[in-house]
Enzyme design. Structure first.
Site, mmCIF file in Angstrom:
data_model
loop_
_atom_site.group_PDB
_atom_site.id
_atom_site.type_symbol
_atom_site.label_atom_id
_atom_site.label_comp_id
_atom_site.label_asym_id
_atom_site.label_seq_id
_atom_site.Cartn_x
_atom_site.Cartn_y
_atom_site.Cartn_z
ATOM 1 N N LYS A 192 0.844 -1.195 0.000
ATOM 2 C CA LYS A 192 0.000 0.000 0.000
ATOM 3 C C LYS A 192 0.878 1.243 0.000
ATOM 4 C CE LYS A 192 -1.867 2.500 3.163
ATOM 5 N NZ LYS A 192 -1.603 3.799 2.516
ATOM 6 N N GLU A 266 10.427 0.432 10.205
ATOM 7 C CA GLU A 266 11.460 1.436 9.952
ATOM 8 C C GLU A 266 10.794 2.773 10.222
ATOM 9 O OE1 GLU A 266 13.232 4.173 8.710
ATOM 10 O OE2 GLU A 266 13.224 3.522 6.621
ATOM 11 N N CYS A 300 13.802 10.082 6.899
ATOM 12 C CA CYS A 300 13.788 9.539 8.261
ATOM 13 C C CYS A 300 15.170 9.631 8.902
ATOM 14 C CB CYS A 300 13.297 8.106 8.241
ATOM 15 S SG CYS A 300 14.079 7.105 6.993
ATOM 16 N N GLU A 396 11.011 14.794 16.106
ATOM 17 C CA GLU A 396 11.272 14.741 14.667
ATOM 18 C C GLU A 396 10.400 15.794 13.979
ATOM 19 O OE1 GLU A 396 9.765 11.266 12.478
ATOM 20 O OE2 GLU A 396 11.659 11.227 11.400
#
Ligand code: NAI
Ligand code: MG
Length: 794
Positions: A192, A266, A300, A396
């Site tokens: 997806k 991840e 990331c 983040e």
């Protein structure tokens, strides 16, 4: 005006990449996409739709249908139906298909790059020169592994149906990272893409047919979070591979708990970029550009925390500011721009909000331009005068925002760099190789770059530790995420009771001559009484009492973990020394052979030959892991750059071991030995049955030079104790052989610190089986691979 002055003043004109071909492709598809299932595009009746937009100008590119539950089920079924024959086709057949995919992507590289840039807002320079070539490389590399699978990965089989959920920051590259290893190893997949960037996945679906991917091996479904949630929790999915936010990673861990699925996550990061005073500062400036302004910082592993040695701080920040003035922003299809648009209005708002609210806690913001919400342009930004607890330093941001701090000494740099709940990547900048090679292993992260940042290659594994998730993508280590060992199921022989009921049978029915024996816990190298002061009987196979053992509680588990924490020096002992300790342990245990065989016969009700076989296998197993201690030693990857990437297996830390009931001596050693051989410390909880057996080993451990705290053993109620272990924030991994309820609760509780979990049905394997009872699978679970990139040349 002097010539040099007029050249300086020259403006760049736009160098637009044409979007003609991409637009024609969208038109040819009616600007509408359904679900790619079983090799065909399916459209549902009255389906919900999501608009696909270009974030740089808000234009609508297409619409996707949202896959409902029935459609998700169709996709999983298509994958399931195709998987066995895809595996049976063999490695060479799969290699040819992956090779064909790589060739086709190469052929269509230009249109894929343009589609990617239109949909995501990233500069065409990056999609063309980085994302698409890396994706191609991934398929070539994994075509090679498919070809070599039968010889190099013998004893392993594909996991089956894999659900793959990917984010929007590298839509095509993440697709390649996920699909290539999975199908190379003979799995079928349902992928997806992110709802904001589905277009290149739709293009890829069409290439699959052309490349000869059998129907149902690759299925691609569209939708947002709900579709992803339904897919990952589907009962016929055997593995979930997810890249995205830590919050969604936790949600997936929770929803798949107890389903016996493999999982790789991840997740996010807040990676440190550590600059020492002996670094080449001009290279550092270009490194900063690559680290935080590549892909608008929507990466990331972005180097979003710049740590500078104080003596060069001012000088470096001035250089960075000067460089920021020359970064070019503009329409993403312009071939000469450096920074494009954020992926969506939502992400633009998110970054703007985080920065604005973060600055309320202090800090100075520097930007060369103003944000422009009409184009989702957020300018390169730096924030100074913050300390390590500042929200902008801890959270983040996932945008082009760099926080800057300084340090004085090398130990302080390491400590600051590791002061984060994440552990995805880091970079070290120094011209002193000794310093760089000392600091790189000390950084708690899955990937460390020396004098570079954001380098990737299919041969080099990528993935995190701590709240950045677990599992690796790329490299040989990444293949095992899509494989499982072929194993023999345990069948109890006559007399060897695997029946828990016997342990609760009548205590008075005792036949043992030594029922007053009380075996203590083993914590921190000492025999310790239980905190609550209670003991419980350990039973023989026939219900008689073999000994009394402590009844542990939460405090005992805490004490055991604390002892394990203090024994961290074990990780830095040489592999040679760890091997010596294991050999010595085997030697000391051998002396007690007759006693242990007798004990196994009495306790487990097995015949003498079977007990002898278990004892001999135990000694052999200790030898095996002593042998492996200095041989499971990583690799030096030849990635396509001037340099070498060192893939080093590192111990995980503290591992909780929850043992099965059967083969209690061999199982205990099969779990403890690989974990400690790799430098971990363990807290061991025996199975409910035969709890005394592992405690009989304590006196042997005490005389074998195993440092206190490396092995800790607590007995009692297995379910209760292992739940305490799973909830402990300092336990980094847990291996559990339990019933499905226990496995489910362990996996659910593990989300707190995103522990690695490795859960199994109690009797899922015969510990004598050399393929599944011993070997590199255990060593891989006892380590994670850190990839250290070391470029060379001037
Ligand atoms: P997200 O984690 O929600 O999206 C990633 C993927 O997961 C998408 O395909 C999405 O549809 C899917 N998804 C969402 N909820 C799901 C669920 N409950 N079950 C299964 N799949 C689900 O990321 P989002 O909301 O787009 O971005 C939010 C923040 O996440 C970003 O600001 C960034 O901090 C972080 N992020 C990190 C990424 C990374 O590579 N580490 C990538 C994307 C976002
Ligand atoms: Mg889009």
């Amino acid at each position: 005006m002097k010539l040099s002055k007029s050249i300086e003043k020259l403006e760049y004109s736009q160098a637009l990449e044409s979007d003609k071909e991409a637009m024609e492709w969208l038109e040819a598809n009616g600007r509408k996409f359904g679900q790619f299932i079983g090799g065909e595009f399916l459209f549902q009746k009255n389906a919900d739709q999501i608009k696909v937009t270009n974030p740089a100008d808000s234009s609508i590119l297409a619409a996707i249908e949202v896959a409902d539950n029935k459609t998700v089920d169709l996709a999983v079924t298509a994958a399931s139906n195709s998987q066995k024959s895809w595996h049976k086709a063999g490695g060479h057949a799969r290699a040819r298909v992956l090779y064909a995919i790589a060739r086709l992507i190469q052929k269509h590289a230009r249109v894929i790059s343009v589609l990617e840039t239109l949909d995501n807002g990233k500069p065409i320079r990056e999609s063309r020169d980085s994302d698409v070539p890396l994706a191609i490389r991934h398929f070539y590399y994994h075509a090679g592994w498919a070809q070599l699978q039968e010889s190099e990965l013998a004893g392993q089989e594909p996991v089956g149906v894999v659900a793959q959920i990917i984010p929007w920051n590298f839509p095509f590259l993440m697709l390649a990272w996920k699909i290539a290893p999975a199908i190379a190893m003979g799995n079928s997949i349902v992928l997806k893409p992110a709802e904001s960037t589905p277009l290149t996945a739709m293009f890829f679906a069409q290439l699959c047919t052309e490349a000869g991917v059998p129907k149902g091996v690759v299925n691609i479904i569209n939708g947002a979070g709900n579709t992803g949630a339904t897919l990952s929790a589907h009962p016929n999915v055997n593995k979930v591979a997810f890249t995205g936010s830590t919050a969604v990673g936790r949600a997936i861990r929770t929803s798949t708990a107890g389903q016996s699925k493999k999982l790789t996550l991840e997740l996010g990061g807040k990676s440190a970029f550590v600059v020492f005073d002996d670094a080449d500062l001009d290279s550092v400036v270009e490194g900063v550009v690559d680290a935080i302004w590549y892909n608008q910082g929507e990466v990331c592993c972005a180097g979003s925390r710049l740590l500078i040695q104080a003596s060069v701080g001012k000088k470096l920040v001035a250089k960075i500011k000067k460089r920021m003035e020359t970064l070019r922003f503009g329409t993403p299809l312009d071939k000469s721009i450096d920074v494009g648009s954020l992926v969506s209005d939502k992400q633009f708002e998110q970054v703007s909000h985080l920065v604005k609210s973060g600055l309320k806690s202090g800090g100075n913001l520097f930007q060369c331009e103003k944000p422009d919400s009409s184009k989702n342009y957020y300018p390169p930004s730096i924030i100074t005068d913050v300390d390590s607890s500042h929200p902008l330093v801890q959270e983040e941001i996932f945008g082009p925002v760099l926080v800057i701090m300084s340090f004085r000494t090398q130990p302080e740099a390491i400590q600051l760099a590791n002061n984060t709940r994440y552990g995805l990547s880091a970079s070290v900048w120094s011209e002193n190789i000794n310093r760089a090679m000392h600091v790189a292993p000390a950084l708690i992260a899955g990937v460390v770059w020396i004098n570079c940042h954001n380098k990737f290659d299919a041969a080099c594994g990528f993935g995190g530790v701590k709240e950045s998730g677990f599992g690796r993508e790329g490299g040989k280590e990444g293949l095992y995420e899509y494989l499982k060992p072929i194993k023999l199921k345990y069948k109890a022989t006559k007399g060897a009771s695997g029946n828990k009921a016997s342990s609760t049978s009548n205590v008075q029915n005792s036949t043992s001559s030594e029922i007053d024996r009380t075996l203590k816990f083993y914590i921190g190298g000492k025999q310790v009484r239980p905190d609550g002061g209670n003991s419980i009987p350990a039973h023989n196979f026939d219900g008689s009492i073999s000994a009394w053992v402590g009844q542990g509680n939460r405090k005992d588990i805490r004490n055991a973990v604390e002892a394990a924490r203090k024994a961290h020096g074990w990780a830095s002992k040489t592999a040679h020394l760890r091997a010596q300790v294991l050999y010595f342990f085997a030697e000391n245990l051998t002396v007690r052979k007759d006693e242990f065989i007798k004990r196994l016969v009495e306790t487990c009700g097995v015949k003498k030959p079977e007990a002898t076989a278990e004892f001999n296998a135990t000694i052999s197993r200790i030898f095996s892991y002593a042998a492996w201690a200095d041989k499971f030693d990583g690799a030096a990857h030849d990635a396509p750059y001037r340099g070498i990437t060192l893939a080093l297996p590192e111990p995980i830390g503290i591992i909780g071991l929850v043992a099965p009931d059967h083969q209690p001596l061999l199982a205990a050693i099969s779990l403890i030995a690989p974990a400690i051989a790799m430098g971990n410390r363990v807290v061991y909880i025996p199975g409910d049955q035969y709890q005394n057996i592992v405690l009989e080993l304590v006196s042997v451990m005490e005389t074998s030079d195993i440092p206190g705290g490396v092995i800790n053993i607590v007995t009692g109620d297995k379910n209760e104790l292992s739940t305490h272990l799973a909830g402990h924030g300092e336990v980094e991994s847990i291996w559990c052989w339990g019933d499905s309820a226990l496995n489910k609760s362990i996996e659910s509780i593990s989300i707190e610190n995103l522990k690695r979990t490795w859960c199994h049905e109690n009797n899922d394997r015969d510990w004598h089986d050399m393929n599944s009872g011993e070997g590199t699978e255990f060593l891989r679970k006892a380590t994670h691979v850190k990839n250290i990139w070391t470029p060379y040349g001037d």
